[in-house]
Structure formats: C-alpha cells, structure tokens
Write a protein that holds these residues in place. Structure first.
Motif, PDB file in Angstrom:
ATOM      1  N   HIS A  53      21.731  15.932  13.110  1.00 57.92           N
ATOM      2  CA  HIS A  53      20.313  15.605  13.314  1.00 57.92           C
ATOM      3  C   HIS A  53      19.421  16.597  12.579  1.00 57.92           C
ATOM      4  O   HIS A  53      18.384  16.219  12.023  1.00 57.92           O
ATOM      5  N   ALA A  54      19.798  17.890  12.585  1.00 57.13           N
ATOM      6  CA  ALA A  54      18.984  18.924  11.948  1.00 57.13           C
ATOM      7  C   ALA A  54      18.895  18.703  10.443  1.00 57.13           C
ATOM      8  O   ALA A  54      17.827  18.864   9.836  1.00 57.13           O
ATOM      9  N   VAL A  55      20.018  18.339   9.829  1.00 59.77           N
ATOM     10  CA  VAL A  55      20.027  18.095   8.379  1.00 59.77           C
ATOM     11  C   VAL A  55      19.135  16.905   8.039  1.00 59.77           C
ATOM     12  O   VAL A  55      18.361  16.949   7.070  1.00 59.77           O
ATOM     13  N   GLU A  56      19.223  15.837   8.840  1.00 59.07           N
ATOM     14  CA  GLU A  56      18.378  14.666   8.609  1.00 59.07           C
ATOM     15  C   GLU A  56      16.907  15.020   8.764  1.00 59.07           C
ATOM     16  O   GLU A  56      16.052  14.612   7.961  1.00 59.07           O
ATOM     17  N   LEU A  57      16.584  15.821   9.811  1.00 55.27           N
ATOM     18  CA  LEU A  57      15.197  16.199  10.066  1.00 55.27           C
ATOM     19  C   LEU A  57      14.671  17.105   8.963  1.00 55.27           C
ATOM     20  O   LEU A  57      13.523  16.970   8.523  1.00 55.27           O
ATOM     21  N   SER A  58      15.519  18.019   8.479  1.00 58.12           N
ATOM     22  CA  SER A  58      15.115  18.912   7.394  1.00 58.12           C
ATOM     23  C   SER A  58      14.768  18.118   6.140  1.00 58.12           C
ATOM     24  O   SER A  58      13.767  18.388   5.467  1.00 58.12           O
ATOM     25  N   ALA A  59      15.590  17.126   5.838  1.00 54.52           N
ATOM     26  CA  ALA A  59      15.325  16.279   4.673  1.00 54.52           C
ATOM     27  C   ALA A  59      14.044  15.484   4.862  1.00 54.52           C
ATOM     28  O   ALA A  59      13.255  15.312   3.926  1.00 54.52           O
ATOM     29  N   GLN A  60      13.812  15.028   6.100  1.00 49.41           N
ATOM     30  CA  GLN A  60      12.599  14.259   6.391  1.00 49.41           C
ATOM     31  C   GLN A  60      11.352  15.126   6.239  1.00 49.41           C
ATOM     32  O   GLN A  60      10.341  14.691   5.681  1.00 49.41           O
ATOM     33  N   ILE A  61      11.426  16.391   6.709  1.00 52.72           N
ATOM     34  CA  ILE A  61      10.294  17.307   6.575  1.00 52.72           C
ATOM     35  C   ILE A  61      10.036  17.606   5.103  1.00 52.72           C
ATOM     36  O   ILE A  61       8.889  17.702   4.659  1.00 52.72           O
ATOM     37  N   GLY A  62      11.118  17.763   4.323  1.00 53.70           N
ATOM     38  CA  GLY A  62      10.966  17.987   2.887  1.00 53.70           C
ATOM     39  C   GLY A  62      10.246  16.836   2.223  1.00 53.70           C
ATOM     40  O   GLY A  62       9.361  17.044   1.376  1.00 53.70           O
ATOM     41  N   ARG A  63      10.614  15.607   2.608  1.00 58.76           N
ATOM     42  CA  ARG A  63       9.945  14.430   2.039  1.00 58.76           C
ATOM     43  C   ARG A  63       8.491  14.371   2.492  1.00 58.76           C
ATOM     44  O   ARG A  63       7.600  14.015   1.708  1.00 58.76           O
ATOM     45  N   PHE A  64       8.237  14.733   3.763  1.00 56.16           N
ATOM     46  CA  PHE A  64       6.870  14.741   4.281  1.00 56.16           C
ATOM     47  C   PHE A  64       6.001  15.714   3.490  1.00 56.16           C
ATOM     48  O   PHE A  64       4.881  15.394   3.098  1.00 56.16           O
ATOM     49  N   LYS A  65       6.526  16.922   3.233  1.00 54.08           N
ATOM     50  CA  LYS A  65       5.763  17.919   2.471  1.00 54.08           C
ATOM     51  C   LYS A  65       5.456  17.411   1.068  1.00 54.08           C
ATOM     52  O   LYS A  65       4.330  17.541   0.570  1.00 54.08           O
ATOM     53  N   GLU A  66       6.458  16.821   0.423  1.00 58.08           N
ATOM     54  CA  GLU A  66       6.272  16.300  -0.928  1.00 58.08           C
ATOM     55  C   GLU A  66       5.223  15.197  -0.953  1.00 58.08           C
ATOM     56  O   GLU A  66       4.330  15.184  -1.812  1.00 58.08           O
ATOM     57  N   HIS A  67       5.319  14.254   0.023  1.00 53.37           N
ATOM     58  CA  HIS A  67       4.358  13.158   0.083  1.00 53.37           C
ATOM     59  C   HIS A  67       2.954  13.680   0.398  1.00 53.37           C
ATOM     60  O   HIS A  67       1.954  13.151  -0.113  1.00 53.37           O
ATOM     61  N   THR A  68       2.873  14.716   1.241  1.00 55.27           N
ATOM     62  CA  THR A  68       1.569  15.276   1.603  1.00 55.27           C
ATOM     63  C   THR A  68       0.858  15.833   0.376  1.00 55.27           C
ATOM     64  O   THR A  68      -0.316  15.539   0.131  1.00 55.27           O
ATOM     65  N   PHE A  69       1.573  16.636  -0.414  1.00 54.42           N
ATOM     66  CA  PHE A  69       0.979  17.183  -1.632  1.00 54.42           C
ATOM     67  C   PHE A  69       0.625  16.077  -2.621  1.00 54.42           C
ATOM     68  O   PHE A  69      -0.420  16.144  -3.292  1.00 54.42           O
ATOM     69  N   ASP A  70       1.481  15.059  -2.711  1.00 52.61           N
ATOM     70  CA  ASP A  70       1.191  13.941  -3.616  1.00 52.61           C
ATOM     71  C   ASP A  70      -0.075  13.208  -3.180  1.00 52.61           C
ATOM     72  O   ASP A  70      -0.940  12.880  -4.013  1.00 52.61           O
ATOM     73  N   ASP A  71      -0.201  12.953  -1.862  1.00 53.83           N
ATOM     74  CA  ASP A  71      -1.366  12.235  -1.344  1.00 53.83           C
ATOM     75  C   ASP A  71      -2.652  13.034  -1.557  1.00 53.83           C
ATOM     76  O   ASP A  71      -3.689  12.480  -1.954  1.00 53.83           O
ATOM     77  N   LEU A  72      -2.598  14.343  -1.278  1.00 54.20           N
ATOM     78  CA  LEU A  72      -3.786  15.180  -1.435  1.00 54.20           C
ATOM     79  C   LEU A  72      -4.172  15.302  -2.914  1.00 54.20           C
ATOM     80  O   LEU A  72      -5.364  15.273  -3.259  1.00 54.20           O
ATOM     81  N   SER A  73      -3.164  15.432  -3.783  1.00 56.50           N
ATOM     82  CA  SER A  73      -3.442  15.522  -5.220  1.00 56.50           C
ATOM     83  C   SER A  73      -4.067  14.236  -5.743  1.00 56.50           C
ATOM     84  O   SER A  73      -5.002  14.259  -6.554  1.00 56.50           O
ATOM     85  N   ALA A  74      -3.548  13.093  -5.259  1.00 54.98           N
ATOM     86  CA  ALA A  74      -4.095  11.802  -5.679  1.00 54.98           C
ATOM     87  C   ALA A  74      -5.541  11.653  -5.210  1.00 54.98           C
ATOM     88  O   ALA A  74      -6.398  11.154  -5.950  1.00 54.98           O
ATOM     89  N   PHE A  75      -5.802  12.101  -3.969  1.00 48.67           N
ATOM     90  CA  PHE A  75      -7.177  12.026  -3.445  1.00 48.67           C
ATOM     91  C   PHE A  75      -8.120  12.893  -4.268  1.00 48.67           C
ATOM     92  O   PHE A  75      -9.222  12.471  -4.634  1.00 48.67           O
ATOM     93  N   GLU A  76      -7.691  14.112  -4.595  1.00 45.49           N
ATOM     94  CA  GLU A  76      -8.537  15.019  -5.367  1.00 45.49           C
ATOM     95  C   GLU A  76      -8.779  14.484  -6.780  1.00 45.49           C
ATOM     96  O   GLU A  76      -9.876  14.639  -7.333  1.00 45.49           O
ATOM     97  N   ALA A  77      -7.759  13.882  -7.363  1.00 45.49           N
ATOM     98  CA  ALA A  77      -7.926  13.299  -8.700  1.00 45.49           C
ATOM     99  C   ALA A  77      -8.947  12.173  -8.664  1.00 45.49           C
ATOM    100  O   ALA A  77      -9.800  12.053  -9.555  1.00 45.49           O
ATOM    101  N   LEU A  78      -8.873  11.332  -7.620  1.00 47.39           N
ATOM    102  CA  LEU A  78      -9.828  10.234  -7.469  1.00 47.39           C
ATOM    103  C   LEU A  78     -11.232  10.771  -7.228  1.00 47.39           C
ATOM    104  O   LEU A  78     -12.224  10.269  -7.769  1.00 47.39           O
ATOM    105  N   LEU A  79     -11.322  11.824  -6.422  1.00 47.09           N
ATOM    106  CA  LEU A  79     -12.613  12.445  -6.115  1.00 47.09           C
ATOM    107  C   LEU A  79     -13.267  12.969  -7.395  1.00 47.09           C
ATOM    108  O   LEU A  79     -14.468  12.794  -7.626  1.00 47.09           O
ATOM    109  N   ALA A  80     -12.453  13.616  -8.231  1.00 50.60           N
ATOM    110  CA  ALA A  80     -12.976  14.168  -9.483  1.00 50.60           C
ATOM    111  C   ALA A  80     -13.378  13.064 -10.455  1.00 50.60           C
ATOM    112  O   ALA A  80     -14.404  13.148 -11.134  1.00 50.60           O
ATOM    113  N   GLN A  81     -12.563  12.003 -10.503  1.00 49.95           N
ATOM    114  CA  GLN A  81     -12.814  10.915 -11.450  1.00 49.95           C
ATOM    115  C   GLN A  81     -14.040  10.095 -11.069  1.00 49.95           C
ATOM    116  O   GLN A  81     -14.883   9.792 -11.911  1.00 49.95           O
ATOM    117  N   GLU A  82     -14.140   9.760  -9.791  1.00 51.76           N
ATOM    118  CA  GLU A  82     -15.198   8.847  -9.356  1.00 51.76           C
ATOM    119  C   GLU A  82     -16.514   9.560  -9.076  1.00 51.76           C
ATOM    120  O   GLU A  82     -17.595   9.000  -9.286  1.00 51.76           O
TER     121      GLU A  82
END
Length: 217
Positions: A53-82
């Motif tokens: 369970h710990a290995v699965e959760l660790s991988a899930q947290i890693g994906r969450f962190k990656e998606h979080t940075f991707d989402d925030l970066s996409a928002f900032e790019a849109l903010l700058a563009q628009e």
C-alpha cells in the motif's frame, strides 16, 4: 510469465524450486515454507501488505505533485497570455486561492544552505566567550551552542540552532564577529520547492493544512 513470477515473489516472499515453496531468510538462505513459524509468516505477510500500500501511495503522491505543478504552470501561462499578469512574491513564493477564500495552494521556494570554513572561525570566537562566561551564566545560550555544533558528534552542525544563534542579542565584540563569520560562511547551494494545501470553514477561521505527510496525519 517471468513478470508474473516476480510479482508473486514480491507479494508472498515465496519462491518455488522443484515444485516446493521456499522463503529466503535475512541471510539469503532458502527455508522451506512449512519450516517457518506461523508467527513469522504472519509478520511477513503483514509487512508486505503495508509496504504494498505504501509503494502505491508513494507513486500516487508523486503523480499528484507532478500534476499540481503542471496545473499551476498551465494556469500561470494562461494568465500571462490572456491578461499579461503574473503570480509570485519574494523568492518565487506564490499563493493561489479559490474565489470564496476558503481554499488555497501555497508554493514556497526554500534555499538550501551549507556553511563554509568561516564557521570554524565563528566556533573559535564563541568558545572564547564561553570560557569567560561563568559556568552557571547564560545556560540557555550554552545549550543552544551545544546543539548548534553538536559537540557529541565530531564535525556535525545543527543548522536550525545556528540560525537561532544569529537571533540572539549579545553585545560582546567577539560574539558579534562570530555572527559575522557565520553569515559569511553561508552558501546557497540550491533550492527546493514545496507545495502546501490549506482550507478553512469560513473567511475569518484559521487555515488548516490538508495533511499529506504520514507522520502528521
């Protein structure tokens, strides 16, 4: 077939040799499953279940962190563009909040600090101060100094306690020179970005962290 076999070994710890099941012990010796105590097998099973369970959760947290940075970066790019706008504060720290002010995501950039050779000069000056101070004076300061330079372990320092030394208001000239040496010894060797999530029940309520750290859950 091999992948399935490896997965089975990871899940149960058992391997089959000549049609007979074995489990390797801590020294790598193969022990027949029927010769292993029931309590040991139960402990093995429990640990493997938790680690799985710990290995699965660790991988899930890693994906969450990656998606979080991707989402925030996409928002900032849109903010700058628009809108030609940017998010950010000192040292790249940023806060993103919901419209109702009840949820926020905080991005904090922390410097990674190491110390150069000037730290030994500071330690020498501090030792001079300690020598002149009476044994029972400034006991709290002595305690901080002992923790800062971790006198029980040669060459080790406690960064948090060293920063506490810098906040002490002591007029002794040698102490002041020691603090200057500590500041001169500081080296920023990199930085690390942290993402923290918070929520609250009302606009005037205290923020509470959405806990992801297992030790604080």
């Amino acid at each position: 077939m091999q992948a399935a076999t490896e997965a089975s070994i990871a899940a149960t710890g058992a391997i089959v040799v000549g049609g007979k099941s074995y489990m390797p012990d801590a020294k790598g010796n193969l022990v027949p499953v029927e010769a292993i105590k029931a309590a040991d097998k139960l402990e093995d099973e429990t640990v493997r279940k938790i680690i799985g369970h710990a290995v699965e959760l660790s991988a899930q947290i890693g994906r969450f962190k990656e998606h979080t940075f991707d989402d925030l970066s996409a928002f900032e790019a849109l903010l700058a563009q628009e809108y030609g706008a940017t998010k950010g504060g000192a040292k790249g720290n940023k806060t993103f909040m919901t419209f109702d002010g009840l949820k926020k995501v905080s991005v904090q950039v922390a410097d990674l600090i190491d110390f150069g050779s000037q730290l030994q000069i500071a330690k020498g000056l501090i030792d001079e101060c300690l020598t002149e101070w009476s044994a029972d004076s400034r006991t709290e300061i002595r305690s901080i100094i002992s923790r800062a330079f971790n006198v029980e372990k040669q060459g080790q320092i406690n960064r948090t306690e060293i920063f506490m030394l810098l906040r002490l208001d002591i007029e002794d000239g040698r102490w002041q020179r020691a603090m200057e040496a500590i500041r001169a010894a500081m080296r920023v060797i990199g930085s690390k970005t942290y993402v923290r999530c918070y929520e609250r029940d009302s606009q005037d309520a205290e923020w509470r962290a959405v806990t992801i750290d297992l030790a604080k859950a």
